[in-house]
Design an enzyme around this catalytic site. Structure first.
Site, short mmCIF file in Angstrom:
data_model
loop_
_atom_site.label_atom_id
_atom_site.label_comp_id
_atom_site.label_asym_id
_atom_site.label_seq_id
_atom_site.Cartn_x
_atom_site.Cartn_y
_atom_site.Cartn_z
CB CYS A 10 -15.18 -14.94 -16.01
SG CYS A 10 -13.59 -15.92 -16.93
CB CYS A 70 -10.16 -14.66 -14.22
SG CYS A 70 -10.50 -13.89 -15.74
CE LYS A 106 -4.68 4.18 4.67
NZ LYS A 106 -5.76 3.79 3.71
CG ASP A 154 -2.17 0.86 0.90
OD1 ASP A 154 -1.92 2.16 0.59
OD2 ASP A 154 -3.23 0.40 1.35
CB CYS A 201 -14.46 4.21 0.58
SG CYS A 201 -14.72 2.44 0.60
CB SER A 221 -11.44 10.01 6.87
OG SER A 221 -10.29 9.78 5.93
CG ASN A 222 -7.36 6.07 6.26
OD1 ASN A 222 -6.28 6.23 6.47
ND2 ASN A 222 -8.41 6.39 5.42
CD GLN A 245 -16.41 4.70 8.77
OE1 GLN A 245 -15.14 4.28 8.06
NE2 GLN A 245 -17.40 4.69 8.39
CB CYS A 286 -12.00 -15.08 -20.20
SG CYS A 286 -11.12 -13.92 -19.24
#
Length: 377
Positions: A282, A279, A190, A166, A296, A173-174, A176, A353
């Site tokens: 698909c 996968c 993070k 990450d 989010c 705000s994270n 929560q 696919c």
């Protein structure tokens, strides 16, 4: 018949004279050390079918457990089944060890046995399964809403190595929903915050912190050497890259997504099961336009929802590592938190696919960052 109770020293003399010493503790208890040359068979197994282990009822049998209580109970059960020469070791293995009598060396340490004792009692996991978890390497992409609860439970379960990827930092705000992080770590990367929390929970876990965004340039490096990939991201560029890389490299991908009050989970394993399992492409051949896929930060999310979905993802990872149960291959599990309902949709592999069709050559990676909405969960 009267039950005989022998001191460890006397029991050892009888063992040397030919008596069969049976350690009736569970396998994980015996792995902490057991009397030398004792035959290990769990009490419930011995009581269920004693003839499978003791075909002759006249054989001299000495039972030993940890402290003596279970062996006495088991001895009574054998006497009731017609065995005539049964004894127990007073004080069990603890007394045997105190007496300085010969023992097999421990195969696990006390921390391992105590920490994972509830897993070790499950026949579907047991000592061998827990060692599989310890040897496993799992890539968790995203240390946010989904990655946080998933990684927390994977670390608690004993996954040996968690590679966390990450490139974001902790924001207020994270907090929560992203349970690995704390107010004191706002502004910290993070993956570093996650490592602090995971190692504090389980010092046995090895956390590899990768402070990078997943791209076509690094995706194969991130997947190198891992057994399972967990998608805890919140953007389509990463989702498609992970899917394509997992197909190309033959890795199972545990998918999760949340939006407002709803979430979904599946396992995409087309890389190992070409034509037999779908996968991600698909299900969703192409990424949606940005306006159709708010993240989010734009749409909001119920704080507990990522916890539900992340724990379901962790469950699927554990099942895949252990090879138990029925993974969510070919099934999309959808959760509605407001209605508190789960529903399941069957998925099939798309024979056309462009990524996972059986005779399809791998088309290479495409970065969709320019055309997809992005977020961190």
């Amino acid at each position: 018949m009267t039950l005989r109770s022998l001191s460890p020293a006397d029991a050892h003399i009888r063992q040397c004279a030919g008596a069969l010493l049976i350690d009736i503790r569970a396998a994980h208890e015996r792995a902490l050390g057991m009397a030398l040359d004792a035959y290990g068979v769990a009490r419930e197994v011995l009581e269920r079918d004693p003839r499978a282990h003791l075909p002759e009822t006249s054989i001299e049998v000495l039972l030993i457990c940890q402290t003596g209580w279970r062996s006495a109970q088991c001895a009574q059960a054998l006497l009731a089944r017609g065995y005539r020469n049964v004894g127990t070791v007073e004080g069990g293995t603890e007394a045997w060890e105190r007496a300085g009598l010969p023992m097999h060396a421990a195969r696990i340490d006390a921390d391992f046995a105590e920490r994972y004792s509830r897993h070790l009692r499950l026949p579907e996991v047991g000592l061998d399964g827990q060692k599989k978890l310890q040897a496993a390497r799992v890539l968790v992409v995203g240390a946010g809403g989904l990655g946080a609860p998933a990684a927390f439970y994977l670390a608690a379960a004993g996954i040996g190595t968690l590679r966390m990827a990450d490139d974001d930092v902790v924001e207020r705000s994270n907090l929560q929903r992203q349970i690995l992080h704390t107010d004191a770590r706002i502004g910290m990367p993070k993956v570093e915050s996650a490592a602090l929390a995971l190692v504090a929970l389980n010092p046995r876990v090895n956390v590899e912190s990768v402070c990078e965004r997943v791209t076509s340039a690094n995706v194969e490096r991130l997947l190198d050497g891992v057994d399972v990939v967990l998608d805890g991201g919140d953007n389509f560029p990463v989702r498609y890259l992970l899917n394509d890389a997992c197909v190309a490299l033959g890795k199972p991908l545990v998918y999760g997504a949340v939006h407002r009050f709803e979430g979904q989970v599946s396992v995409f394993d087309a890389g190992r099961m070409r034509g037999g399992a779908p996968c991600y492409r698909c299900l969703f051949p192409e990424p949606p336009p940005p306006e159709a896929a708010p993240n989010c930060s734009e749409a909001g999310v119920l704080g507990v929802l990522p916890g539900v979905i992340g724990m379901l993802q962790a469950t699927e990872v554990i099942k895949l590592v252990l090879g138990i149960g029925e993974p969510l291959r070919g099934r999309l599990l959808q959760f509605d938190a407001l209605a508190m309902r789960f529903r399941e949709t069957r998925l099939t592999a798309d024979p056309q696919c462009p990524v996972c069709a059986p005779d399809c050559a791998f088309p290479g990676y495409v970065d969709y960052a320019a055309s997809c909405a992005e977020g961190t969960g």
